[in-house]
Design a protein around this motif. Structure first.
Motif, PDB file in Angstrom:
ATOM      1  N   VAL A  98      25.691 -18.377  -8.441  1.00 42.95           N
ATOM      2  CA  VAL A  98      25.451 -19.274  -9.557  1.00 42.95           C
ATOM      3  C   VAL A  98      26.171 -20.607  -9.399  1.00 42.95           C
ATOM      4  O   VAL A  98      25.685 -21.651  -9.863  1.00 42.95           O
ATOM      5  N   ARG A  99      27.308 -20.630  -8.703  1.00 45.51           N
ATOM      6  CA  ARG A  99      28.015 -21.893  -8.498  1.00 45.51           C
ATOM      7  C   ARG A  99      27.233 -22.816  -7.565  1.00 45.51           C
ATOM      8  O   ARG A  99      27.230 -24.038  -7.739  1.00 45.51           O
ATOM      9  N   ARG A 100      26.587 -22.245  -6.573  1.00 41.90           N
ATOM     10  CA  ARG A 100      25.752 -23.050  -5.675  1.00 41.90           C
ATOM     11  C   ARG A 100      24.541 -23.589  -6.431  1.00 41.90           C
ATOM     12  O   ARG A 100      24.125 -24.734  -6.230  1.00 41.90           O
ATOM     13  N   LEU A 101      23.963 -22.764  -7.294  1.00 39.08           N
ATOM     14  CA  LEU A 101      22.815 -23.194  -8.089  1.00 39.08           C
ATOM     15  C   LEU A 101      23.197 -24.343  -9.020  1.00 39.08           C
ATOM     16  O   LEU A 101      22.485 -25.356  -9.112  1.00 39.08           O
ATOM     17  N   TRP A 102      24.330 -24.208  -9.681  1.00 40.36           N
ATOM     18  CA  TRP A 102      24.816 -25.268 -10.561  1.00 40.36           C
ATOM     19  C   TRP A 102      25.110 -26.543  -9.787  1.00 40.36           C
ATOM     20  O   TRP A 102      24.823 -27.655 -10.241  1.00 40.36           O
ATOM     21  N   ALA A 103      25.665 -26.389  -8.588  1.00 36.71           N
ATOM     22  CA  ALA A 103      25.974 -27.560  -7.760  1.00 36.71           C
ATOM     23  C   ALA A 103      24.716 -28.336  -7.395  1.00 36.71           C
ATOM     24  O   ALA A 103      24.739 -29.572  -7.333  1.00 36.71           O
ATOM     25  N   LEU A 104      23.613 -27.645  -7.151  1.00 31.67           N
ATOM     26  CA  LEU A 104      22.357 -28.348  -6.858  1.00 31.67           C
ATOM     27  C   LEU A 104      21.958 -29.248  -8.016  1.00 31.67           C
ATOM     28  O   LEU A 104      21.553 -30.398  -7.816  1.00 31.67           O
ATOM     29  N   HIS A 105      22.060 -28.732  -9.222  1.00 25.32           N
ATOM     30  CA  HIS A 105      21.705 -29.532 -10.398  1.00 25.32           C
ATOM     31  C   HIS A 105      22.667 -30.705 -10.566  1.00 25.32           C
ATOM     32  O   HIS A 105      22.237 -31.845 -10.821  1.00 25.32           O
ATOM     33  N   GLU A 106      23.950 -30.457 -10.409  1.00 27.04           N
ATOM     34  CA  GLU A 106      24.956 -31.518 -10.550  1.00 27.04           C
ATOM     35  C   GLU A 106      24.766 -32.620  -9.511  1.00 27.04           C
ATOM     36  O   GLU A 106      24.824 -33.816  -9.839  1.00 27.04           O
ATOM     37  N   HIS A 107      24.543 -32.232  -8.264  1.00 25.74           N
ATOM     38  CA  HIS A 107      24.360 -33.239  -7.211  1.00 25.74           C
ATOM     39  C   HIS A 107      23.061 -34.011  -7.403  1.00 25.74           C
ATOM     40  O   HIS A 107      22.990 -35.204  -7.092  1.00 25.74           O
ATOM     41  N   ARG A 108      22.040 -33.338  -7.906  1.00 26.92           N
ATOM     42  CA  ARG A 108      20.791 -34.054  -8.180  1.00 26.92           C
ATOM     43  C   ARG A 108      20.999 -35.097  -9.267  1.00 26.92           C
ATOM     44  O   ARG A 108      20.552 -36.247  -9.129  1.00 26.92           O
ATOM     45  N   LEU A 109      21.659 -34.726 -10.344  1.00 21.55           N
ATOM     46  CA  LEU A 109      21.930 -35.694 -11.412  1.00 21.55           C
ATOM     47  C   LEU A 109      22.811 -36.838 -10.906  1.00 21.55           C
ATOM     48  O   LEU A 109      22.610 -37.998 -11.284  1.00 21.55           O
ATOM     49  N   GLU A 160      14.649 -20.921  -5.975  1.00 17.00           N
ATOM     50  CA  GLU A 160      14.344 -19.504  -6.200  1.00 17.00           C
ATOM     51  C   GLU A 160      15.169 -18.605  -5.286  1.00 17.00           C
ATOM     52  O   GLU A 160      15.617 -17.525  -5.707  1.00 17.00           O
ATOM     53  N   ARG A 161      15.386 -19.035  -4.051  1.00 15.81           N
ATOM     54  CA  ARG A 161      16.201 -18.226  -3.129  1.00 15.81           C
ATOM     55  C   ARG A 161      17.638 -18.121  -3.629  1.00 15.81           C
ATOM     56  O   ARG A 161      18.241 -17.037  -3.605  1.00 15.81           O
ATOM     57  N   ILE A 162      18.183 -19.235  -4.098  1.00 16.61           N
ATOM     58  CA  ILE A 162      19.568 -19.226  -4.567  1.00 16.61           C
ATOM     59  C   ILE A 162      19.683 -18.450  -5.882  1.00 16.61           C
ATOM     60  O   ILE A 162      20.679 -17.752  -6.115  1.00 16.61           O
ATOM     61  N   ILE A 163      18.685 -18.553  -6.730  1.00 19.81           N
ATOM     62  CA  ILE A 163      18.670 -17.760  -7.967  1.00 19.81           C
ATOM     63  C   ILE A 163      18.641 -16.269  -7.621  1.00 19.81           C
ATOM     64  O   ILE A 163      19.386 -15.462  -8.213  1.00 19.81           O
ATOM     65  N   THR A 164      17.803 -15.883  -6.678  1.00 16.43           N
ATOM     66  CA  THR A 164      17.722 -14.484  -6.261  1.00 16.43           C
ATOM     67  C   THR A 164      19.057 -14.000  -5.715  1.00 16.43           C
ATOM     68  O   THR A 164      19.505 -12.878  -6.018  1.00 16.43           O
TER      69      THR A 164
END
Length: 208
Positions: free
Chosen positions: A85-96, A140-144
């Motif tokens: 979940v930390r990697r998933l959150w990081a994707l959103h943060e870096h995108r913003l 989806e891969r990171i969520i899984t």
């Protein structure tokens, strides 16, 4: 001598594509032209034809270059975070962070180009659609992975959550250009954070 010429040619091609990605967020990917690009770079139009013979070839190259840029700015830094979940959150943060950086006047190449070409079938639309599919596949891969690690509820639907996270980022692209940007980024961040915390048995993993 040959290697030197090749290196110079590659540098000039990269510089042209850097400028093309920026210009596409200013006047649209369809508005991107050899004349406009040559003027921005201060070079002759004929020099650009050495790299691309048609406008469509230039557009396709710009899409590929924008995806490579996105990988370097958003994906690679996020992948340094722990799996789950930390990697998933990081994707959103870096995108913003990339959208708000000001490096691209329109905020996001893909957010704008995908809207622009939604009703224009052809090779450019297909290339944009493929890039979007790769982005969703990554999410989806990171969520899984996060589900498998017990960091997201076992009933979490990767496709649904991927859609939601992408939607928050996409909304931030255009709303930040029409409304107070700081509020928009704050809302896009809070919406995703609340959603992930609500799905996670370990919400403390997600930083405020």
């Amino acid at each position: 001598m040959i290697d030197g010429r090749l290196a110079r040619g590659e540098r000039s091609r990269t510089a042209a594509l850097d400028a093309a990605v920026v210009l596409a967020t200013e006047s649209g990917l369809e508005g991107l032209s050899f004349n406009q690009l040559a003027e921005r770079l201060g070079v002759s139009k004929s020099g650009l034809f050495a790299h691309w013979r048609t406008k469509e070839e230039l557009q396709l190259a710009a899409v590929d270059h924008a995806e490579a840029r996105f990988t370097e700015r958003v994906v690679r830094p996020a992948l340094h975070r722990p799996r789950g979940v930390r990697r998933l959150w990081a994707l959103h943060e870096h995108r913003l962070a990339d959208i708000s950086s000001g490096d691209l006047p329109g905020g996001c190449f893909f957010g704008l180009a995908q809207f622009e070409f939604v009703a224009r079938p052809g090779p450019v639309q297909a290339r944009l659609a493929a890039a979007l599919e790769r982005w969703h596949a990554l999410l989806e891969r990171i969520i899984t992975e996060a589900v498998e690690l017990g960091e997201l509820d076992p009933g979490t639907d990767p496709q649904q959550l991927s859609f939601e996270l992408n939607a928050h980022g996409t909304a931030a692209v255009y709303e930040s250009r029409l409304r107070p940007a700081s509020n928009v980024y704050e809302h896009a961040r809070a919406a995703a954070l609340d959603r992930l915390r609500g799905l996670s048995p370990q919400p403390h993993l997600l930083e405020a």
